[in-house]
Structures are given as C-alpha cells and as structure tokens.
Design an enzyme around this catalytic site. Structure first.
Site: not given
Ligand code: SDX
Length: 426
Positions: A315, A372
């Site tokens: 991320h 996710d």
C-alpha cells in the site's frame, strides 16, 4: 522561529524560503506554490509519494501506525458499532446522526433508490457479459443527463440532495450492471428493505421477488449476510486522496457535473493496482489453487524479472497492517462457519500472509495485506460473483467521492488541477 523551510540551490548559492502549513493530525506540508516563480524550476514527484494535493477534514490515515479515521472517529468504532448509513451521514455532515436524523436519511435514500426507466434501456446497448464496472461507469455518467441542474449547486440543501441521490442510486445501477452481465431481468429496489439488504435483493431475486438461493441454499437473505456486507461498505467508504478520489477531485476542478466526476472515479478504481485488486486477489488465490504452490508464487512476487505481484499486498500509505484488513480478517474468522467460507482459499491466503510477513523482501519493503486481500473470500461466501467485487467497492466509496467533491467545491481557494512536467523531448 519562522514556520518555514529554506532551500539552497547549490549551483548558485541562492536560498529560497517556503512556508510550512501545520496539520491538526499527521505531517505538516511545505507550501511550494511559489516554487516555480521563485526558482524557475518545477518540483518532481513520481506518483505523488510526498505531495499533498489539497486541504481536507474528511479522512485521516496514519500509515506508520495503521490508523484510519473518518471525521476523527476511528474505523474500528464505526465498523463495529455503527451502520454504513450512519457512516455516510457522518462523512457528509461531520457528525453521526441522532435517531430522527438517521430515520429521515434512511427513508430518503430508500425513496431515491429508483432510477429513471430510460436508464434501464441504456444497458441494452452493451454486449452480453459486459463487465459491470464498464457499464456502471457509463450508467453513472448517463445519470447526469437526468439531473443537469446539479452542475450549478447554490447551497447546502443542493449539495445534500445531489449527494443523497447518487448514494441512493448507485446500488441500483450496480445491480442493473450485474443483471445485464448475466442476461437476467432487472429487479427494481424494494423500499421496504434496508440499504444493504436491498442490494443483495436486487442482485439475487427472481422477478416477482422470489429469492434466488443464497447462503446454505436458503431462499432468504440472512441478517449475518447483511451485517457482513454493511461492514464491507463502511470499510470502503473513504480513504483520503487515493487514485480514484484524486481523479474525482481533478474532474471537480474543471467544473464538470458531479456524476461524471463519480463516473471517472469508478473508471480509475477499476485498475488492478487500485480497487480492481479485490477481484484479482480471488483470481490469484484460485490460480494458486493449493497451499503447496504458495512458495512458487511468493518467489515469483520477489523476482525483479517477473512482473507478477501478490495482489492484495502492499500500500502506498500503510507501512503497517491496513486497519481495514485487520477488521476483515476478524470478520472472516467470525463468519467462516456461519457463511461456510471457502476453507481452501482461506488456507492459501493464510499461508501467503504467514510466509510474506516473515520474508525479508516483504518486510524490507513494508508490504502488508491490504483491504483487498480479505474482502474477496467474504464476498465469495455471500454468493457474490468476482465481477461484482469492485462494483461493491464503488457502492461503499461513492459517499467518500461525493463528500470529497463537495469539500473541493466549497473550498474557494482550490484551482483547476494542472500539473507541469519534466520535458525530455526534442
Ligand atoms: C487500494 O491509495 C489507497 O488508499 C488505495 C485503497 C483505497 O482504499 O482507496 O487503499 C485501495 O487500492 C489498495 C491497494 C490494492 N492494490 C493491490 O493490492 C495491488 C498490489 N499492490 C501493488 O501493486 C502496490 O503495492 C501498490 C500499487 C498498492 C502500491 O504501490 P507503490 O506504493 O507505488 O509501491 P511500489 O510499486 O513503488 O513498490 C515498492 C516496492 C517495489 O519493489 P522495488 O522496486 O523497491 O524492488 O515494493 C514492491 C515493488 O516491486 N511491491 C510488491 C508489491 N507491492 C509493491 N512486490 C510484490 N507484490 C506486491 N503486491
């Protein structure tokens, strides 16, 4: 002491002062809006890794601590003690609703969930099997043709009406996009059902309302399914200046219609580096197929000559666990029996996580599971097809996009987004 930073050009020994703007939480910023005028040079920041594009009071992320707050309230509190509709109200109004406000908000969204009948026919233009993200983006842009007056919004009531309209209609459009993709007749919203239940109803029901079989083959929507999906919507509601929100703000800066800005956000979200990752994670877990093959794919993810990446890992901001991933992981463990989650997929995901979190390649790059990585196993258990994973991200995120759009429009200091470049051509 001056609240500024001084930079020296070592080629000329000339120094330049730039003001520091202090944040209420997190890093301060250096105001470099005069950098070009003062130095004759541009700054360069590939992917905006160190660039703040705006001022905002909506969402705060501390990537080092793995902290996420909407309007100052921690995501853990919102995901466990409040509903998605309460979170929508909080984002839009900077406070949680009281009972009366929540009832009124819920009722208004129910009554605004219908879309103009002509919009239904738009889907007929698309080929059978068209991906729901493509048709959802198109339908959302088309929604602007029914509400042109939203281009010029004069007051708070106008902002609220425009925002509630799109928040109410996006699940209906997403359900229509899905039903078109499988060649099934459209199911209109049932205003006797709650926001989240209604979405499951619109993607599952047969005409006449008889329910297609859901979890455990039952022909009704279970409370546990509604709560799981509602939590997923809350976790996706907003996330500071991510790629799709930056796209929405960019379209807002040109003065285009708010619903085409949301449509642009849907398109940007679709990429597998962003919201499309949730669909890619499940496809990747299915491709790996067994815990015995995990090491093979971890090696590929680490190989600089292989463009294979572990979807759902890494991320730009979180250099610690994504707090949303932690909540979803807890939800997975809680639901695994009641929703009979796919144990093979869970075992593969758990083995990937265990190996990656102890491997120098991932540790040195601070690569952790993101939101996710876990959402897909739960959505699969809710009998939601992979092609609808990112549209579900859209439903959750629409309130964030429209809140960011409104904040941009209200900030009279904001200008059209028009970056420059390092020109290397002839
Ligand atoms: C979302 O921004 C947001 O807030 C987004 C989001 C939201 O709510 O809006 O949180 C939602 O988009 C979550 C992210 C979903 N995407 C994925 O899961 C796709 C896989 N992840 C990556 O592609 C990547 O981690 C990104 C896109 C998420 C972040 O990319 P960055 O910050 O630009 O990092 P990078 O590509 O520069 O990678 C740094 C290093 C590189 O190695 P080196 O060149 O230093 O040797 O880490 C490696 C990368 O190769 N790396 C990975 C990896 N992610 C980064 N290696 C293997 N597998 C991965 N998943």
């Amino acid at each position: 002491m001056k609240n500024s930073i001084t930079m020296t050009d070592n080629r000329t020994d000339k120094s330049y002062d730039f003001d520091i703007l202090n944040a209420t939480r997190g890093p301060s910023v250096v105001d470099i809006s005069t950098f070009y005028a003062k130095t004759g040079m541009f700054t360069y920041d590939n992917g905006f890794t160190s660039t703040a594009s705006c001022k905002s009071e909506i969402t705060f992320i501390d990537g080092e601590k793995g902290e996420l707050r909407y309007r100052g309230i921690e995501i853990e509190e919102l995901a466990t003690k409040h509903t998605y509709l309460e979170t929508c109200y909080l984002l839009l109004n900077s406070k949680l609703p009281n009972k009366t406000e929540l009832k009124e908000f819920d009722l208004e969204l129910r009554h605004r969930s219908l879309v103009h009948e002509n919009l239904r026919h738009l889907f007929a233009a698309f080929p059978a099997g068209a991906h729901p993200m493509a048709t959802l983006s198109a339908a959302t842009a088309a929604l602007s043709t029914f509400y042109y007056d939203h281009i010029e919004i004069a007051n708070e009531d106008g902002y609220q009406e425009m925002a509630r309209r799109i928040i109410a209609k996006i699940p209906t459009l997403a359900a229509f996009a899905f039903r078109h993709s499988i060649g099934a007749p459209f199911i209109h919203p049932d205003i006797d059902r709650s926001y989240t239940e209604n979405f499951l109803y619109m993607i599952r029901a047969y005409p006449g309302g008889k329910m297609h079989r859901g979890v455990n083959g039952e022909h009704k929507i279970k409370e546990i399914e509604i709560k799981a999906l509602d939590t997923i919507f809350t976790l996706h509601a907003d996330h500071e200046q991510n790629a799709s929100t930056t796209t929405v703000r960019g379209v807002a800066s040109t003065g285009a219609h708010p619903y085409v800005a949301i449509s642009s956000g849907i398109s940007a979200l679709w990429g597998r580096a962003h919201g499309g990752a949730n669909e890619s994670v499940i496809k990747q877990l299915e491709m790996i197929g067994s815990v015995d093959r995990v090491n093979e794919f971890i090696a590929r993810a680490k190989d600089p000559n292989d463009d294979f990446r572990l979807m759902g890992f890494g991320h730009r901001v979180y250099k610690n666990f994504d707090p949303r991933a932690k909540i979803l992981k807890g939800l997975q463990d809680q639901l695994k029996d009641e929703l009979n989650l796919d144990s093979n997929l869970m075992e593969i995901a758990q083995k990937i996580e265990k190996i990656a979190l102890n491997d120098e390649y991932f540790i040195s790059r601070k690569l952790y599971p993101n939101i996710d990585f876990y959402s897909g196993v739960i959505l699969t258990a809710l009998q939601i097809p992979k092609s609808m994973f990112t549209p579900i991200f859209v439903i959750g995120r629409t309130v964030g996009w429209i809140t960011q759009w409104i904040e941009f429009k209200k900030d009279k200091s904001m200008k059209i987004a028009r970056p420059r470049q390092l020109y290397l051509g002839k």
